[in-house]
Write a protein that holds these residues in place. Structure first.
Motif, PDB file in Angstrom:
ATOM      1  N   ASP A  12      -3.603  -8.629   0.129  1.00 29.72           N
ATOM      2  CA  ASP A  12      -2.414  -8.453  -0.708  1.00 29.72           C
ATOM      3  C   ASP A  12      -2.763  -8.510  -2.192  1.00 29.72           C
ATOM      4  O   ASP A  12      -2.040  -7.984  -3.025  1.00 29.72           O
ATOM      5  CB  ASP A  12      -1.377  -9.533  -0.382  1.00 29.72           C
ATOM      6  N   THR A  13      -3.862  -9.188  -2.516  1.00 28.86           N
ATOM      7  CA  THR A  13      -4.286  -9.285  -3.909  1.00 28.86           C
ATOM      8  C   THR A  13      -4.948  -7.972  -4.322  1.00 28.86           C
ATOM      9  O   THR A  13      -5.879  -7.514  -3.659  1.00 28.86           O
ATOM     10  CB  THR A  13      -5.305 -10.444  -4.086  1.00 28.86           C
ATOM     11  N   PRO A  14      -4.474  -7.336  -5.392  1.00 30.83           N
ATOM     12  CA  PRO A  14      -5.117  -6.108  -5.864  1.00 30.83           C
ATOM     13  C   PRO A  14      -6.594  -6.348  -6.201  1.00 30.83           C
ATOM     14  O   PRO A  14      -6.951  -7.440  -6.665  1.00 30.83           O
ATOM     15  CB  PRO A  14      -4.325  -5.754  -7.124  1.00 30.83           C
ATOM     16  N   SER A  44      -4.349 -13.165 -10.027  1.00 30.46           N
ATOM     17  CA  SER A  44      -3.551 -12.064  -9.489  1.00 30.46           C
ATOM     18  C   SER A  44      -4.373 -10.791  -9.285  1.00 30.46           C
ATOM     19  O   SER A  44      -3.865  -9.788  -8.810  1.00 30.46           O
ATOM     20  CB  SER A  44      -2.343 -11.782 -10.387  1.00 30.46           C
ATOM     21  N   GLN A  74      -4.958  -1.596  -3.677  1.00 31.72           N
ATOM     22  CA  GLN A  74      -3.930  -2.582  -3.377  1.00 31.72           C
ATOM     23  C   GLN A  74      -3.461  -2.326  -1.956  1.00 31.72           C
ATOM     24  O   GLN A  74      -3.131  -1.193  -1.606  1.00 31.72           O
ATOM     25  CB  GLN A  74      -2.763  -2.495  -4.357  1.00 31.72           C
ATOM     26  N   SER A  75      -3.470  -3.371  -1.131  1.00 29.61           N
ATOM     27  CA  SER A  75      -3.066  -3.281   0.278  1.00 29.61           C
ATOM     28  C   SER A  75      -3.787  -2.151   1.008  1.00 29.61           C
ATOM     29  O   SER A  75      -3.190  -1.423   1.789  1.00 29.61           O
ATOM     30  CB  SER A  75      -1.551  -3.106   0.388  1.00 29.61           C
ATOM     31  N   LYS A  98      -0.504   0.958 -12.239  1.00 27.56           N
ATOM     32  CA  LYS A  98      -0.737   1.376 -10.856  1.00 27.56           C
ATOM     33  C   LYS A  98      -0.391   0.314  -9.814  1.00 27.56           C
ATOM     34  O   LYS A  98      -0.412   0.595  -8.631  1.00 27.56           O
ATOM     35  CB  LYS A  98      -2.213   1.757 -10.654  1.00 27.56           C
ATOM     36  N   SER A  99      -0.116  -0.910 -10.245  1.00 31.77           N
ATOM     37  CA  SER A  99       0.027  -1.985  -9.267  1.00 31.77           C
ATOM     38  C   SER A  99       1.320  -2.760  -9.471  1.00 31.77           C
ATOM     39  O   SER A  99       2.118  -2.457 -10.361  1.00 31.77           O
ATOM     40  CB  SER A  99      -1.143  -2.962  -9.390  1.00 31.77           C
ATOM     41  N   SER A 100       1.472  -3.783  -8.655  1.00 31.83           N
ATOM     42  CA  SER A 100       2.635  -4.663  -8.760  1.00 31.83           C
ATOM     43  C   SER A 100       2.360  -5.816  -9.727  1.00 31.83           C
ATOM     44  O   SER A 100       3.214  -6.667  -9.930  1.00 31.83           O
ATOM     45  CB  SER A 100       2.983  -5.206  -7.374  1.00 31.83           C
ATOM     46  N   ILE A 101       1.160  -5.864 -10.305  1.00 33.24           N
ATOM     47  CA  ILE A 101       0.822  -6.930 -11.259  1.00 33.24           C
ATOM     48  C   ILE A 101       1.456  -6.577 -12.599  1.00 33.24           C
ATOM     49  O   ILE A 101       1.377  -5.446 -13.036  1.00 33.24           O
ATOM     50  CB  ILE A 101      -0.694  -7.058 -11.485  1.00 33.24           C
ATOM     51  N   LYS A 102       2.005  -7.566 -13.237  1.00 34.94           N
ATOM     52  CA  LYS A 102       2.551  -7.319 -14.596  1.00 34.94           C
ATOM     53  C   LYS A 102       1.987  -8.299 -15.581  1.00 34.94           C
ATOM     54  O   LYS A 102       1.493  -9.326 -15.289  1.00 34.94           O
ATOM     55  CB  LYS A 102       4.081  -7.420 -14.597  1.00 34.94           C
TER      56      LYS A 102
END
Length: 102
Positions: A12-14, A44, A74-75, A98-102
Motif C-alpha cells: 500500500d505504501t508507494p 509515506s 503504487q499498489s 501521480k499518487s495518493s501522497i500529499k
C-alpha cells in the motif's frame, strides 16, 4: 529478489525504484537527491535502489536500458517512469501528482 520486489511494489505504501549502477556518474548525482525526497515524505514513501549489474533479470523484465531509471509504483501499478537525473522538486511534484501522497 523477484518475489521480494513484487511484494514491495504491491504494498500500500508507494514505492520509488531507482535502477542504478555503481559505475554511473549521473546515478551518483541522483543518490543525495533521492535522500532529500525520502526525507520530504518520511514513512509515506519507500525508495528502493536496484543495482542493474547485480539484478540483470529484474532490469531486463522492466526493460531498463539506461541508468539511472526511476519507476514509481503504487499498489502494484507502475504510475511513472523516467530515465536520467531530475531535481528534487520535479521528483516530489511527480510523486504528489501521480499518487495518493500529499
Amino acid at each position: 529478489m523477484n518475489t521480494k520486489f513484487q511484494d514491495l511494489i504491491n504494498s500500500d505504501t508507494p514505492v520509488l525504484i531507482d535502477f542504478y549502477a555503481t559505475w554511473c556518474g549521473p546515478c551518483k548525482m541522483l543518490s543525495p537527491i533521492l535522500k532529500e525526497v525520502k526525507d520530504n515524505f518520511a514513512d509515506s514513501l519507500s525508495i528502493i535502489k536496484v543495482d542493474v549489474d547485480k539484478n540483470q533479470e529484474l532490469a531486463a523484465q522492466y526493460q531498463v536500458r539506461g541508468v539511472p531509471t526511476m519507476m514509481f509504483f503504487q499498489s502494484g501499478k507502475q504510475l511513472w517512469r523516467q530515465s536520467g537525473v531530475l531535481s528534487k522538486q520535479d521528483i516530489i511534484a511527480t510523486i504528489v501528482a501521480k499518487s495518493s501522497i500529499k
